[in-house]
Design a protein around this motif. Structure first.
Motif, PDB file in Angstrom:
ATOM      1  N   VAL A   1      28.916  48.435  49.530  1.00  0.00           N
ATOM      2  CA  VAL A   1      28.759  46.926  49.377  1.00  0.00           C
ATOM      3  C   VAL A   1      27.500  46.507  49.868  1.00  0.00           C
ATOM      4  N   VAL A   2      26.855  45.772  49.080  1.00  0.00           N
ATOM      5  CA  VAL A   2      25.418  45.365  49.415  1.00  0.00           C
ATOM      6  C   VAL A   2      25.497  43.756  49.388  1.00  0.00           C
ATOM      7  N   CYS A   3      25.320  43.304  50.679  1.00  0.00           N
ATOM      8  CA  CYS A   3      25.481  41.845  50.767  1.00  0.00           C
ATOM      9  C   CYS A   3      23.925  41.077  51.169  1.00  0.00           C
ATOM     10  N   LEU A   4      23.846  40.298  50.050  1.00  0.00           N
ATOM     11  CA  LEU A   4      22.361  39.726  49.926  1.00  0.00           C
ATOM     12  C   LEU A   4      22.679  38.325  50.618  1.00  0.00           C
ATOM     13  N   ARG A   5      21.941  37.975  51.939  1.00  0.00           N
ATOM     14  CA  ARG A   5      22.250  36.550  52.725  1.00  0.00           C
ATOM     15  C   ARG A   5      20.908  35.823  52.399  1.00  0.00           C
ATOM     16  N   PHE A   6      21.113  34.615  52.311  1.00  0.00           N
ATOM     17  CA  PHE A   6      20.099  33.662  52.126  1.00  0.00           C
ATOM     18  C   PHE A   6      19.818  33.246  53.794  1.00  0.00           C
ATOM     19  N   GLY A   7      18.646  33.166  54.097  1.00  0.00           N
ATOM     20  CA  GLY A   7      18.057  32.872  55.763  1.00  0.00           C
ATOM     21  C   GLY A   7      18.078  34.163  56.186  1.00  0.00           C
ATOM     22  N   ASN A   8      17.683  33.777  57.576  1.00  0.00           N
ATOM     23  CA  ASN A   8      17.647  34.971  58.585  1.00  0.00           C
ATOM     24  C   ASN A   8      18.826  35.179  59.137  1.00  0.00           C
ATOM     25  N   ILE A   9      18.959  36.627  59.485  1.00  0.00           N
ATOM     26  CA  ILE A   9      20.341  37.192  60.186  1.00  0.00           C
ATOM     27  C   ILE A   9      19.543  37.527  61.625  1.00  0.00           C
ATOM     28  N   SER A  10      20.521  37.679  62.518  1.00  0.00           N
ATOM     29  CA  SER A  10      20.243  38.517  63.700  1.00  0.00           C
ATOM     30  C   SER A  10      21.242  39.769  63.945  1.00  0.00           C
ATOM     31  N   PRO A  11      20.735  40.939  64.832  1.00  0.00           N
ATOM     32  CA  PRO A  11      21.930  42.038  64.802  1.00  0.00           C
ATOM     33  C   PRO A  11      23.280  41.476  65.672  1.00  0.00           C
ATOM     34  N   GLY A  12      23.070  40.387  66.275  1.00  0.00           N
ATOM     35  CA  GLY A  12      24.262  39.946  66.826  1.00  0.00           C
ATOM     36  C   GLY A  12      25.165  39.048  66.053  1.00  0.00           C
ATOM     37  N   ASP A  13      24.774  38.868  64.697  1.00  0.00           N
ATOM     38  CA  ASP A  13      25.761  38.399  63.711  1.00  0.00           C
ATOM     39  C   ASP A  13      27.070  39.176  63.550  1.00  0.00           C
ATOM     40  N   GLU A  14      28.041  38.402  63.267  1.00  0.00           N
ATOM     41  CA  GLU A  14      29.119  38.966  63.053  1.00  0.00           C
ATOM     42  C   GLU A  14      29.342  40.175  62.126  1.00  0.00           C
ATOM     43  N   LEU A  15      28.670  39.810  60.913  1.00  0.00           N
ATOM     44  CA  LEU A  15      28.489  40.554  59.710  1.00  0.00           C
ATOM     45  C   LEU A  15      27.580  41.705  59.985  1.00  0.00           C
ATOM     46  N   ALA A  16      26.509  41.520  60.740  1.00  0.00           N
ATOM     47  CA  ALA A  16      25.498  42.365  61.045  1.00  0.00           C
ATOM     48  C   ALA A  16      26.252  43.419  61.778  1.00  0.00           C
ATOM     49  N   LYS A  17      26.924  43.128  62.965  1.00  0.00           N
ATOM     50  CA  LYS A  17      27.496  43.903  63.861  1.00  0.00           C
ATOM     51  C   LYS A  17      28.889  44.772  63.011  1.00  0.00           C
ATOM     52  N   ILE A  18      29.453  44.413  62.074  1.00  0.00           N
ATOM     53  CA  ILE A  18      30.437  44.895  61.366  1.00  0.00           C
ATOM     54  C   ILE A  18      29.623  46.072  60.390  1.00  0.00           C
ATOM     55  N   ALA A  19      28.403  45.662  60.016  1.00  0.00           N
ATOM     56  CA  ALA A  19      27.788  46.547  58.999  1.00  0.00           C
ATOM     57  C   ALA A  19      27.164  47.826  60.030  1.00  0.00           C
ATOM     58  N   GLN A  20      26.864  47.585  61.038  1.00  0.00           N
ATOM     59  CA  GLN A  20      26.308  48.647  62.132  1.00  0.00           C
ATOM     60  C   GLN A  20      27.428  49.718  62.150  1.00  0.00           C
TER      61      GLN A  20
END
Length: 406
Positions: free
Chosen positions: A305-324
């Motif tokens: 799955v490739v998730c293309l997000r609008f705007g900035n994200i941070s490594p602490g965002d829920e989705l970013a943590k799941i992706a890690q």
């Protein structure tokens, strides 16, 4: 600090999109529709979920003080349940209360008749906001480029296009490009939803047809009870909003049939070997869809799955943590992303060449040089989460002379 090369990301994505044998699917959310501006201004033609919620609230509160007080109570209930007080959850609670309230009783200060009126106001406001008249739609919209790419892509497996949007912008563009599509409806007079044609692969159309699945319903779906069975049909545009499917109604009576069938299709699509799902404009706000996505990633290691997000994200965002924790989930934000389980900001390994700039210019924006700096920085922003930019990338993949809209 870890960095990711945006050129590697884009070239990998282009290779996946160009593979005719790969099972490819898309999930388009509200952000895809918000990418279309109004003709007379830069405001979105279709509002996002927050803007839509505000429109519905304004319509309800303008009716009378009782509806205004009820809306506040419904919002508070959502927050107590740790749910976002958005229009889907508000509408769910209105319908649940309408069915639970007894004769002569009130819930949130409203009788059954008043709750029905409030529900109708909300539905009509949703339809008004998400079904713009033809003369208000710009001549060219990104959906046209998307449809043109689908038309000219030689694929051996049909593209599965899922959307949570109520509007019909994608269907409109596919028809403008004369792309045959199927969304579970059959018939010629009043096409009706036929779940068997989704479950049986032999009844599905061939790979040349794009499959368009409306997960949350559509402005032009209606409930028809003139036959022995209650059915969902394609009615007039824009319709009454009868089958706008908030979370509660997705599992209820006649509304259950299209939702259950399409959700099952979504799960089957993701669980194919080597499947690729690309999300754009989807905020991961539907927990049921999220659960299906995460389960497929866990059980099918070849699924991506490739998730293309609008705007900035941070490594602490829920989705970013799941992706890690899930190396087959790639999250792409404007300032950085998670690839193969690692967070990093964007940085080119070398300046863009004339060849790579032909497609990178649509999706990458270099940071401005600092004072006194002559060379263009290698750092920058990835714009793939903007549906306009993503469709610009698709246009670069078309044969010469075929990159056109409308």
């Amino acid at each position: 600090m870890t960095t990711h090369n945006p050129q590697d990301l884009v070239e990998s994505l282009r290779n996946h999109l160009a593979d005719p044998n790969a099972p490819l699917s898309f999930l388009l959310g509200a952000g895809a529709s918000c990418a279309v501006p109004q003709k007379a201004s830069s405001a979105p033609l279709i509002p996002n979920i927050q803007q839509l919620t505000t429109k519905c609230q304004d319509s309800a509160c303008a009716e009378n003080e009782e509806f205004s007080n009820a809306w506040e109570a419904l919002s508070a209930e959502c927050e107590l349940r740790e749910e976002s007080p958005n229009i889907e959850n508000i509408l769910s609670r209105i319908i649940m209360k309408k069915e639970a309230v007894g004769e002569g009783e009130t819930l949130c200060g409203l009788t059954r008749s008043q709750l029905t009126s409030l529900e109708n106001i909300v539905r009509q406001t949703i339809v008004s906001a998400t079904a713009p008249p033809e003369n208000s739609i710009p001549t060219s919209v990104p959906h046209d480029s998307f449809a043109n790419w689908l038309k000219l892509s030689a694929r051996r497996k049909a593209v599965e296009l899922f959307t949570t949007n109520y509007d019909v912008l994608i269907e409109r563009s596919l028809e403008r490009q004369r792309v045959p599509m199927f969304g579970g409806f059959v018939g010629g007079y009043q096409p009706f939803f036929h779940s068997e044609s989704i479950d049986d692969s032999q009844l599905l159309p061939p790979a040349e047809w794009v499959r368009v699945w409306k997960l949350h319903g559509s402005v032009n779906w209606e409930i028809c009870d003139r036959y022995a069975d209650v059915r969902i049909i394609k009615g007039d545009y824009p319709g009454s909003g009868q089958t706008i499917l908030p979370s509660y109604l997705k599992y209820h009576e006649s509304r259950k049939m299209p939702y259950a069938a399409i959700i099952d299709r979504f799960s089957k699509t993701l669980n194919q070997d080597n499947s690729l799902l690309i999300t754009c404009g989807y905020s991961f706000g539907d927990q049921h869809l999220n659960s299906i996505i995460y389960t497929a990633l866990d059980t099918k290691q070849t699924s991506n799955v490739v998730c293309l997000r609008f705007g900035n994200i941070s490594p602490g965002d829920e989705l970013a943590k799941i992706a890690q924790e899930k190396p087959n989930l790639t999250v792409v934000g404007q300032n950085g992303g998670v690839i193969s389980g690692k967070w990093g900001n964007w940085k080119l390994l070398q300046p863009l060449s004339q060849k790579t700039d032909s497609f990178m210019r649509f999706v990458f924006k270099n940071d401005p040089p600092e004072k006194g700096q002559e060379a263009t920085p290698l750092t920058g922003q990835v714009l793939l989460g903007d549906f306009n930019s993503f469709c610009g990338l698709l246009k670069t993949m078309l044969p010469t002379g075929e990159a056109k809209d409308g």
